[in-house]
Scaffold this active site. Structure first.
Site, PDB file in Angstrom:
ATOM      1  N   LYS A 191     -31.979  14.615  21.960  1.00  0.00           N
ATOM      2  CA  LYS A 191     -30.698  14.917  21.838  1.00  0.00           C
ATOM      3  C   LYS A 191     -29.774  15.873  22.909  1.00  0.00           C
ATOM      4  O   LYS A 191     -30.724  16.466  23.316  1.00  0.00           O
ATOM      5  CB  LYS A 191     -30.672  15.867  20.222  1.00  0.00           C
ATOM      6  CG  LYS A 191     -31.186  15.109  19.112  1.00  0.00           C
ATOM      7  CD  LYS A 191     -31.312  16.211  17.932  1.00  0.00           C
ATOM      8  CE  LYS A 191     -31.746  15.168  16.678  1.00  0.00           C
ATOM      9  NZ  LYS A 191     -30.877  14.642  16.225  1.00  0.00           N
ATOM     10  N   ARG A 209     -36.691   8.607   9.060  1.00  0.00           N
ATOM     11  CA  ARG A 209     -36.917   7.235   8.180  1.00  0.00           C
ATOM     12  C   ARG A 209     -38.350   6.670   8.371  1.00  0.00           C
ATOM     13  O   ARG A 209     -39.012   6.015   7.752  1.00  0.00           O
ATOM     14  CB  ARG A 209     -35.853   5.833   8.526  1.00  0.00           C
ATOM     15  CG  ARG A 209     -35.933   5.445   9.761  1.00  0.00           C
ATOM     16  CD  ARG A 209     -34.773   4.545  10.039  1.00  0.00           C
ATOM     17  NE  ARG A 209     -33.848   5.645  10.354  1.00  0.00           N
ATOM     18  CZ  ARG A 209     -32.313   5.367  10.785  1.00  0.00           C
ATOM     19  NH1 ARG A 209     -32.002   4.134  10.588  1.00  0.00           N
ATOM     20  NH2 ARG A 209     -31.549   6.153  10.881  1.00  0.00           N
TER      21      ARG A 209
END
Length: 503
Positions: free
Chosen positions: A279, A353
């Site tokens: 990020k 996930r």
């Protein structure tokens, strides 16, 4: 934090000249509302001028109006006028705007709340919201070093003037205070820096809470997860130098012979760098809150335990960090999940996930009557919805409808997004059973839900809440902090309606 006591009283004279009196009344009665006879002439004049201004400001779409009066002796009267059919979200916002500041300034005091004049349904909703607000508005984040301050306090007692039966007041306020405690827990955990709240310290906090609240805790560490074949979870944690990550399992048995079973799952990333798909600074800031899903699952679990439901309840919390090292997982790696599914990694920043896939597969073994997972999962859901509602998914149309209706009723609103067969094509891999996520800019929230459903199982009644409203500038509903704690009230109410006769 001590909880205020609630007691039903009959309409009488003011508490004292310095007291706080709060009143919720129908908006339709604002024109006809009369100031109490005990008020001084100056106070009545002040009220009359304020009422005129409030009426002038009203529009056809107005749901609320507020009137505030301060008396010479230091007392206050605060009135909130609400439309008869006001939505719970708007009611909660009105309660916060009208009463939060005054309640904060009255810690340790007795205040009065008058609800007579409202319909019974609106009296119950206003009482529940006000009761929660007494705790929510007193919450403060933990501070460190020289900024450390004494803990927050609430008002000591609330005298309620209402037409509701005493037993209803008792049950409504008990539940409302328990839900507020759950929300405060979520916000406290979410505000903790990642060097304070890491997977190991988080687990220790939970174990301490479990002893105090008398529920059971198991922990699946790296060795246990390796034996189970939880390769998706372990792929995320392999970048950590310390073997702290794992799955915490909380559970309480049901009391009835025909036990119904609720299973909650929460994403608990104590920090997320994005891994090798790193990020940028702006997006990495605040990633200590990527564990809010686990905090919500924990808070709902503890609230149900506190309310002593006749229900078997489990919570699986996926505690991990997504860090970078020479051992960290990479795009195009292929890993094998706990249920034997092979996954081709596309983006290491889609770690949520990954840990949830194995956690859901483990939770699925419980054969739940209802499975709900909570996660700060996708940026695409925020881009689609903003941060005032949460995105909800289910392949079951009735469950999805329940999720939406509960959100409208309890004030923690959701919006249903599609998932399923239409999105499976985008998750086909040439070398594995599933792609971790679809390539390119797209409706990643729907692909993520479709991916997760594979591990929850087609046979499992399942809801997925993508926490798009976990952070909202200026707060949300009853909550004034940017970290909203949304999901606790919603998840609790979904379970309450779904199981019906367990409370």
């Amino acid at each position: 934090m001590e909880k205020p006591q609630f007691a039903v009283v009959r309409p009488t004279k003011a508490l004292n000249a310095k007291s706080l009196e709060c009143q919720v009344s129908p908006l339709s009665k604002l024109k006809l509302f009369r100031s109490p006879t005990r008020w001084s002439r100056a106070a009545k004049l002040q009220f009359s001028e304020s009422a005129k201004k409030a009426l002038k400001d009203l529009t056809e779409s107005s749901k609320t109006a507020e009137l505030f009066l301060k008396f010479d002796a230091g007392g206050e009267w605060r009135g909130l006028f609400v439309a008869d059919g006001i939505e719970t979200f708007a009611l909660h916002g009105g309660l916060r705007k009208a009463f939060e500041g005054a309640l904060k300034a009255r810690e340790g005091e007795t205040v009065r709340l008058t609800l007579t004049g409202l319909t019974p349904e609106n009296q119950a909703r206003a009482l529940a919201g006000f009761a929660s607000l007494t705790l929510l508005c007193a919450w403060k984040p933990d501070r460190y070093g020289k900024k450390t301050k004494p803990g927050a306090k609430t008002v000591a007692r609330v005298e309620v003037v209402t037409d509701l039966p005493d037993a209803d007041v008792k049950s409504i306020t008990r539940e409302a205070l328990a839900l507020a405690e759950g929300n405060n827990l979520v916000r406290t955990l979410g505000q903790a820096p990642s060097n304070v709240l890491n997977p190991a310290s988080y687990r220790k906090q939970i174990e301490t809470r479990a002893k105090q609240r008398k529920y059971k805790v198991d922990f699946y560490d790296r060795i246990d997860l390796t034996k189970l074949g939880a390769g998706a979870f372990l792929a995320v944690t392999q970048g950590s130098l310390e073997d702290e990550g794992g799955i915490v399992h909380l559970h309480v048995p049901g009391k009835g012979k025909a036990k119904k079973k609720l299973v909650l799952v929460g994403k608990g990333l104590c920090f997320d760098t994005g891994g090798y798909n790193i990020k940028t600074g702006a997006y990495m800031h605040g990633m200590h809150k990527d564990m809010l899903g686990s905090a919500i699952a924990l808070a709902i679990f503890e609230t149900i335990v506190a309310m002593d439901w006749d229900l078997e309840v489990h919570a699986y919390l996926a505690l991990a960090e997504n860090l970078i090292s020479h051992r960290a997982y990479r795009p195009n790696d292929v890993v094998t999940a706990l249920d034997g599914t092979t996954i081709e990694v596309v983006d290491t920043d889609a770690e949520g996930r990954m840990v949830l896939s194995d956690t859901l597969a483990l939770a699925r073994k419980q054969k739940p009557d209802l499975l709900i997972d909570f996660a700060t999962l996708t940026g695409s859901a925020i881009r689609a919805l903003d941060t005032r509602r949460c995105a909800v998914f289910s392949p079951d149309a009735e469950l999805a409808s329940l999720a939406y209706q509960v959100g409208e009723a309890c004030g923690e609103r959701t919006w249903v997004f599609p998932m399923g067969d239409d999105f499976k094509e985008g998750l086909k891999s040439e070398i594995a059973d599933l792609l971790q996520c679809s390539h390119g800019p797209n409706a990643d929230h729907s692909y993520a839900a479709t991916f997760l459903h594979h591990f929850a199982g087609a046979e499992t009644p399942w809801l997925h809440l993508d926490l798009t409203a976990a952070n909202n500038k200026g707060g949300l509903g009853l909550v004034s902090s940017e970290t909203t704690g949304i999901g606790v009230r919603w998840g609790y109410e979904v379970a309450k309606r779904y199981f019906k006769d367990v409370t």
